[in-house]
Scaffold this motif. Structure first.
Motif, PDB file in Angstrom:
ATOM      1  N   GLN A   1      10.015 -36.486  41.124  1.00 59.15           N
ATOM      2  CA  GLN A   1       9.458 -35.985  42.313  1.00 59.15           C
ATOM      3  C   GLN A   1       7.838 -36.211  42.438  1.00 59.15           C
ATOM      4  O   GLN A   1       7.463 -36.436  43.433  1.00 59.15           O
ATOM      5  N   PRO A   2       7.010 -35.631  41.689  1.00 60.51           N
ATOM      6  CA  PRO A   2       5.457 -35.915  41.943  1.00 60.51           C
ATOM      7  C   PRO A   2       4.997 -37.116  42.230  1.00 60.51           C
ATOM      8  O   PRO A   2       4.081 -37.670  42.985  1.00 60.51           O
TER       9      PRO A   2
ATOM     10  N   LEU B   1      -2.001 -36.135  33.070  1.00 57.83           N
ATOM     11  CA  LEU B   1      -1.711 -35.052  33.927  1.00 57.83           C
ATOM     12  C   LEU B   1      -0.166 -34.836  33.712  1.00 57.83           C
ATOM     13  O   LEU B   1       0.391 -33.699  34.471  1.00 57.83           O
ATOM     14  N   ALA B   2       0.591 -35.445  32.717  1.00 60.87           N
ATOM     15  CA  ALA B   2       2.045 -35.377  32.590  1.00 60.87           C
ATOM     16  C   ALA B   2       2.527 -33.710  32.501  1.00 60.87           C
ATOM     17  O   ALA B   2       3.458 -33.259  33.266  1.00 60.87           O
ATOM     18  N   ARG B   3       1.729 -33.240  31.582  1.00 62.55           N
ATOM     19  CA  ARG B   3       2.198 -32.005  31.197  1.00 62.55           C
ATOM     20  C   ARG B   3       2.002 -30.982  32.164  1.00 62.55           C
ATOM     21  O   ARG B   3       2.863 -29.928  32.810  1.00 62.55           O
ATOM     22  N   PRO B   4       0.701 -31.035  32.817  1.00 61.86           N
ATOM     23  CA  PRO B   4       0.385 -29.937  33.826  1.00 61.86           C
ATOM     24  C   PRO B   4       1.187 -30.123  35.087  1.00 61.86           C
ATOM     25  O   PRO B   4       1.534 -28.963  35.879  1.00 61.86           O
TER      26      PRO B   4
ATOM     27  N   VAL C   1       4.550 -28.300  34.588  1.00 61.51           N
ATOM     28  CA  VAL C   1       4.106 -26.980  34.682  1.00 61.51           C
ATOM     29  C   VAL C   1       4.219 -26.436  36.246  1.00 61.51           C
ATOM     30  O   VAL C   1       4.572 -25.714  36.635  1.00 61.51           O
ATOM     31  N   LEU C   2       3.278 -27.341  36.942  1.00 60.66           N
ATOM     32  CA  LEU C   2       3.338 -27.001  38.345  1.00 60.66           C
ATOM     33  C   LEU C   2       4.383 -27.132  39.181  1.00 60.66           C
ATOM     34  O   LEU C   2       4.508 -26.387  40.050  1.00 60.66           O
ATOM     35  N   MET C   3       5.187 -28.161  38.756  1.00 62.32           N
ATOM     36  CA  MET C   3       6.560 -28.098  39.572  1.00 62.32           C
ATOM     37  C   MET C   3       7.620 -26.938  39.176  1.00 62.32           C
ATOM     38  O   MET C   3       8.761 -26.916  39.807  1.00 62.32           O
TER      39      MET C   3
END
Length: 419
Positions: free
Chosen positions: A20-21, A77-80, A83-85
């Motif tokens: 999605q991002p 930034l894959a992991r952040p 988490v943000l999602m």
């Protein structure tokens, strides 16, 4: 997604959430592609092939530079991002590793978007189609081998899905580039069009500016849409892993309908742009209306299929009874959304072909933010309607958007837009 579906609800959610991002980034390149298509179509319709080549070339240079930049930013930034999602703990690591393997292929796919947009503006939809066939066949074969571990290779699960996509998309982009360098396509990068040596890499700011004049509002439209969808997805993710797995699979099933709808949108963009370039606004209008009629028939028919056979379609992806039960509800809602969605796709494409991308930007912002996101928050978080409420909000968005787009198209101001 059918193969990933057999890895469990966590794997489905990891793939669905992590992708999605990327729509935020892809939206920009779709917008750049819209500017490219509109400009190439105008030049083609006006009988100016050298200018069409120049527009395609400058779009390629601009798109490549931006795609590489975006890739370098997103990879660490894959992991952040996961988490943000709002991914649950067991999904975060799966989604992060999938993203890391997916991003390199996405960078090249963004370049593919721009190249394909140039060819479509010149009326060549067949070359991108056949290369997409190659990409998808290769992707399916590699997924089968890498996800489950066939031919003596280890079973890589979601890593295999990301790696397969990257290999397939990279191959497709290089094939398309090679074809365009042969000079056998309506717009091409044949060496006779450029100065010797480093001439191919020389930017033409005037041409880039014309592409961006149409492309930036289109890119903003996609970004506004993608950001709204990102927040909407965050609302759906709050319903839990099983609900989001059902949401992801229902969207995947619905692509059987909206991908043909997007195809008629592309046809409208090309035909409107070419006819306006040839000084035939009435034919541009007739072309758009015919694309709209065909789009409504195809998507309306698929809507009937979604309503009558939702469980059958979902079982192709997963045996999980809980996921299927929720997915059935979503597909029966989306069945009634197909005709207004078709109108929204095609009328947006027609206005983009005319260069009227600012109008599409405003209408998209109203639909996604004022209708879909707000009503989803109310239906899901206040009225506690669950996944049904989230998909009802999506349907209302398309009803409002299509009504606004039809009104704008009928007024005819798009026939006077300069690109």
């Amino acid at each position: 997604m059918m193969m990933v579906g057999h890895l469990g609800a966590e794997a489905i959610t990891a793939v669905g959430l992590s992708f999605q991002p990327l729509w935020l980034v892809m939206g920009f390149f779709m917008g750049l592609g819209a500017g490219t298509t509109a400009l190439v179509a105008r030049f083609t319709g006006a009988g100016r092939p050298r200018d069409a080549n120049r527009a395609a070339h400058q779009s390629f240079l601009l798109g490549t530079a931006l795609a590489v930049g975006f890739g370098l930013v997103i990879m660490p930034l894959a992991r952040p991002i996961m988490v943000l999602m709002g991914a649950e703990a067991e999904v975060v690591d799966l989604g992060a590793v999938y993203l890391r393997y997916l991003v390199p292929g996405m960078v090249l796919m963004m370049v593919f978007f721009v190249l394909s947009a140039a060819l479509r503006g010149a009326g060549d939809t067949r070359t991108p189609m056949w290369i997409n066939v190659v990409i998808n066949v290769l992707n399916v074969l590699l997924c089968f081998v890498l996800i489950f571990g066939h031919l003596g290779l280890p079973a890589l699960g979601v890593v295999g899905a990301g790696l397969a996509a990257t290999i397939a998309r990279s191959a497709g982009t290089f094939i398309l580039l090679a074809i365009m360098f042969t000079g056998r396509t309506p717009v091409s990068f044949h060496r006779s069009s450029f100065d010797p040596g480093w001439g191919f890499f020389r930017p033409d700011l005037a041409v880039m500016g014309r592409v961006l004049r149409v492309g930036i509002p289109a890119a903003l439209e996609r970004l506004v849409n993608s950001l709204g969808m990102l927040l909407y997805t965050r609302v759906v993710a709050s319903l839990g892993t099983v609900a989001f797995a059902a949401h992801s699979l229902a969207l995947n099933v619905e692509s059987l309908s909206y991908m043909p709808g997007i195809a008629f949108s592309v046809a409208a963009t090309t035909l409107v742009g070419q006819n306006l370039g040839a000084g035939r606004p009435d034919q541009a209008e007739r072309s758009a209306l015919e694309c709209n009629r065909l789009g409504m028939w195809v998507m309306g028919t698929m809507g009937a299929v979604f309503f009558l056979f939702p469980a059958f379609l979902l079982r192709l992806y997963t045996p999980d009874a809980a996921v299927i039960a929720l997915g059935v509800v979503a597909l029966r809602v989306v069945a009634f959304m197909q005709v207004p969605e078709a109108i929204g796709f095609v009328m947006s494409g027609a206005l983009r072909g005319a260069g009227d991308t600012r109008t599409v930007l405003v209408i998209t912002a109203v639909g996604v933010w004022a209708v879909r996101l707000v009503t989803a928050l109310v239906f899901v978080l206040v009225l506690d309607l669950g996944l049904f409420g989230a998909w009802l909000a999506m349907a209302l968005d398309w009803v409002v958007r299509s009504a606004y787009l039809v009104t704008r198209f009928r007024r005819g101001a798009w026939k006077e837009v300069k690109v």
